[in-house]
Design a protein around this motif. Sequence first.
Motif, mmCIF file in Angstrom:
data_model
loop_
_atom_site.group_PDB
_atom_site.id
_atom_site.type_symbol
_atom_site.label_atom_id
_atom_site.label_comp_id
_atom_site.label_asym_id
_atom_site.label_seq_id
_atom_site.Cartn_x
_atom_site.Cartn_y
_atom_site.Cartn_z
ATOM 1 N N MET A 1 46.668 44.059 28.653
ATOM 2 C CA MET A 1 45.908 44.117 29.915
ATOM 3 C C MET A 1 44.417 44.126 29.611
ATOM 4 O O MET A 1 43.957 44.835 28.737
ATOM 5 C CB MET A 1 46.289 45.376 30.697
ATOM 6 N N LYS A 2 43.658 43.359 30.362
ATOM 7 C CA LYS A 2 42.217 43.311 30.155
ATOM 8 C C LYS A 2 41.574 44.628 30.579
ATOM 9 O O LYS A 2 42.018 45.292 31.504
ATOM 10 C CB LYS A 2 41.600 42.179 30.998
ATOM 11 N N ARG A 3 40.478 44.976 29.902
ATOM 12 C CA ARG A 3 39.744 46.164 30.319
ATOM 13 C C ARG A 3 39.023 45.904 31.639
ATOM 14 O O ARG A 3 38.647 44.783 31.933
ATOM 15 C CB ARG A 3 38.713 46.542 29.254
ATOM 16 N N THR A 4 38.753 46.945 32.399
ATOM 17 C CA THR A 4 38.110 46.784 33.706
ATOM 18 C C THR A 4 36.766 47.500 33.751
ATOM 19 O O THR A 4 36.305 47.900 34.800
ATOM 20 C CB THR A 4 39.017 47.334 34.820
ATOM 21 N N TYR A 5 36.118 47.626 32.593
ATOM 22 C CA TYR A 5 34.829 48.309 32.568
ATOM 23 C C TYR A 5 33.791 47.632 33.439
ATOM 24 O O TYR A 5 32.829 48.246 33.868
ATOM 25 C CB TYR A 5 34.288 48.357 31.133
ATOM 26 N N CYS A 6 33.969 46.338 33.707
ATOM 27 C CA CYS A 6 32.912 45.610 34.409
ATOM 28 C C CYS A 6 33.052 45.687 35.916
ATOM 29 O O CYS A 6 32.197 45.197 36.631
ATOM 30 C CB CYS A 6 32.898 44.154 33.984
ATOM 31 N N ILE A 7 34.089 46.302 36.424
ATOM 32 C CA ILE A 7 34.241 46.448 37.865
ATOM 33 C C ILE A 7 33.821 47.861 38.225
ATOM 34 O O ILE A 7 34.562 48.818 37.998
ATOM 35 C CB ILE A 7 35.697 46.207 38.312
ATOM 36 N N TRP A 69 45.294 48.660 44.407
ATOM 37 C CA TRP A 69 43.878 48.356 44.165
ATOM 38 C C TRP A 69 43.568 48.375 42.670
ATOM 39 O O TRP A 69 42.860 47.511 42.141
ATOM 40 C CB TRP A 69 43.005 49.347 44.921
ATOM 41 N N ALA A 70 44.146 49.341 41.954
ATOM 42 C CA ALA A 70 43.940 49.408 40.513
ATOM 43 C C ALA A 70 44.536 48.192 39.816
ATOM 44 O O ALA A 70 43.926 47.612 38.914
ATOM 45 C CB ALA A 70 44.550 50.705 39.969
ATOM 46 N N GLU A 71 45.730 47.788 40.227
ATOM 47 C CA GLU A 71 46.373 46.621 39.634
ATOM 48 C C GLU A 71 45.605 45.341 39.952
ATOM 49 O O GLU A 71 45.486 44.447 39.109
ATOM 50 C CB GLU A 71 47.813 46.510 40.136
ATOM 51 N N LEU A 72 45.093 45.254 41.156
ATOM 52 C CA LEU A 72 44.327 44.067 41.541
ATOM 53 C C LEU A 72 43.107 43.912 40.654
ATOM 54 O O LEU A 72 42.787 42.810 40.194
ATOM 55 C CB LEU A 72 43.909 44.176 43.010
ATOM 56 N N GLN A 73 42.399 44.999 40.386
ATOM 57 C CA GLN A 73 41.223 44.940 39.517
ATOM 58 C C GLN A 73 41.605 44.604 38.079
ATOM 59 O O GLN A 73 40.933 43.801 37.419
ATOM 60 C CB GLN A 73 40.484 46.278 39.551
ATOM 61 N N ALA A 74 42.685 45.225 37.604
ATOM 62 C CA ALA A 74 43.097 45.002 36.217
ATOM 63 C C ALA A 74 43.549 43.568 35.978
ATOM 64 O O ALA A 74 43.399 43.040 34.872
ATOM 65 C CB ALA A 74 44.207 45.976 35.846
ATOM 66 N N ASN A 75 44.106 42.939 37.003
ATOM 67 C CA ASN A 75 44.671 41.597 36.858
ATOM 68 C C ASN A 75 43.904 40.565 37.688
ATOM 69 O O ASN A 75 44.483 39.596 38.174
ATOM 70 C CB ASN A 75 46.141 41.607 37.274
ATOM 71 N N ALA A 76 42.608 40.769 37.820
ATOM 72 C CA ALA A 76 41.799 39.907 38.681
ATOM 73 C C ALA A 76 41.880 38.438 38.279
ATOM 74 O O ALA A 76 41.835 37.551 39.132
ATOM 75 C CB ALA A 76 40.341 40.378 38.671
ATOM 76 N N LEU A 77 42.007 38.152 36.984
ATOM 77 C CA LEU A 77 42.033 36.765 36.522
ATOM 78 C C LEU A 77 43.226 35.983 37.044
ATOM 79 O O LEU A 77 43.188 34.750 37.104
ATOM 80 C CB LEU A 77 42.031 36.719 34.995
ATOM 81 N N LEU A 98 44.678 39.803 49.952
ATOM 82 C CA LEU A 98 43.343 40.012 49.394
ATOM 83 C C LEU A 98 43.414 39.790 47.888
ATOM 84 O O LEU A 98 44.347 40.236 47.218
ATOM 85 C CB LEU A 98 42.873 41.439 49.689
ATOM 86 N N ARG A 99 42.437 39.076 47.336
ATOM 87 C CA ARG A 99 42.384 38.867 45.889
ATOM 88 C C ARG A 99 40.951 38.644 45.457
ATOM 89 O O ARG A 99 40.064 38.386 46.268
ATOM 90 C CB ARG A 99 43.233 37.673 45.479
ATOM 91 N N PHE A 100 40.723 38.725 44.139
ATOM 92 C CA PHE A 100 39.441 38.332 43.576
ATOM 93 C C PHE A 100 39.435 36.818 43.379
ATOM 94 O O PHE A 100 40.487 36.179 43.299
ATOM 95 C CB PHE A 100 39.194 39.038 42.244
ATOM 96 N N LYS A 101 38.250 36.237 43.270
ATOM 97 C CA LYS A 101 38.129 34.809 43.078
ATOM 98 C C LYS A 101 36.923 34.524 42.192
ATOM 99 O O LYS A 101 36.007 35.344 42.067
ATOM 100 C CB LYS A 101 37.992 34.057 44.417
ATOM 101 N N GLY A 102 36.919 33.329 41.607
ATOM 102 C CA GLY A 102 35.770 32.931 40.802
ATOM 103 C C GLY A 102 36.162 31.905 39.760
ATOM 104 O O GLY A 102 37.329 31.536 39.626
ATOM 105 N N GLY A 103 35.192 31.450 39.012
ATOM 106 C CA GLY A 103 35.425 30.461 37.969
ATOM 107 C C GLY A 103 34.984 30.982 36.618
ATOM 108 O O GLY A 103 34.823 32.193 36.415
ATOM 109 N N TYR A 104 34.748 30.047 35.695
ATOM 110 C CA TYR A 104 34.379 30.432 34.334
ATOM 111 C C TYR A 104 33.078 31.228 34.309
ATOM 112 O O TYR A 104 32.965 32.234 33.608
ATOM 113 C CB TYR A 104 34.233 29.197 33.447
#
Length: 452
Positions: A1-7, A69-77, A98-104
């Motif tokens: 699982m990716k770290r979520t320090y940046c959120i 909400w915690a899972e959504l942040q952890a798995n935003a990609l 509801l989800r996160f979105k974005g590109g590279y």
Amino acid sequence: MKRTYCILLALAASTPGAGCGDEGTGGGGQGVTLPCYPADTALADGDPDELYAASDIPRFDFRLRDETWAELQANALEEEYVEAEACYRGSRVGLLGLRFKGGYGTLELCYDEEKELPCPKLSMKVKFDEYVDGQRFYRQKRLNFHAMMRDPTRVHERITYGLYRDMGVVAPRSAWATLHVNGEPLGLFAMVEDIDGRFTKNQFPDEPDGKLYKAAWPISDDPHYYGEKLETNEEEEGTSHQRFLAFAEDLAISEGADRLAALSRWTDVAELQRYMAVDDAILNWDGVTTFYAGADGSSANHNFFFYEEPTSGTFRLIPWDLDNTLSMGSFEYFGQVPHWTETPEDCAERFPIYRGTEEVYAPGCDVLFSALNQDLEGYRSAVRDMLEGPFSEGRLEAEVDRYAELIRPSVEEDPHGLQLLDWRADLDVLKRDLSGMRARMERLLDDAARGD
């Protein structure tokens, strides 16, 4: 699982499964959920023009289970929707996705553990009918909330999309909103209309049911290339991309004036010239003219849509993702890439950008731009119209001042935003840059006149 320090979004101490009408406090007791009254049935069929009128800054409240909400942040990609209850201006909207979105350049970099780019907030997307069939919000199925990570002024998308529309180019509408999750403020976001089937029905009422492609360019003879980029009509049995394939072939087999004639058979050339006038003026260095070079020699541009009108067969170009525009400083990262109106002798040459971190090919070597180059006077005429009209001296500067006054309280209250003094300084830079952008386009016309 990716770290979520940046959120940097604290989770509220909410009751799991609580509706958005319940009040709660977040870390330190700072977050309070807006009371959510019964649903306003008028929201479903509201006029979208009112939603994007930007007469004030509306507030959206989302309530999720804490673990969701915690899972959504952890798995935003993964960009997967989760269930959320939503309220708008204190009225219940209902259950939605509801989800996160974005590109590279946004979402992926925020989860790059090596670079550790700090991301105080991320863009989000809402799908109103993800869990409730037929549910709409102001006649829309989806809505985008952009974090404006590359826009310190917070006004880029509102101004640039408006400029395209003022020049007769179809473009999404944009305003602003503040978001709260489980009572915690996420700050100010750009609220941007989604480019989907609802958008095409609104923008092309006489041709509403055509195919919409995201970042598909007329350069391939592979139908799978276009199939992977199809955004609408996917459910049609035996969906064909013959028109896009024919469009690409027509450009590929022709040269010079014949290539311009081919382009005219598939597009409204005058509209493309107006598109490019705006694209050049706003310094859109990450749009249609940026052909990123792949390791295998391939090239690809992005941040646009093509809409195929079903009856006429005409392809309409639509801009997207404009937060990287309107900055003379950022444009310098584009390096020494030739302008799309120039064709270098060696089209295999790669040009470094972003201080050498990426390479691109000259856009003038592309078949569509080489066709458009055959009528540069039409393009210059569009530039003149723009400079005398929507990009005339003082006009956009006045818009900057007006929008800044509107969003100032939200900028000041944004827990993940800029200091007010820094934001005001960025606005001053933008207004100076607007003058420089105008002068740049005027020099382009002067150079062309001397060349003629």
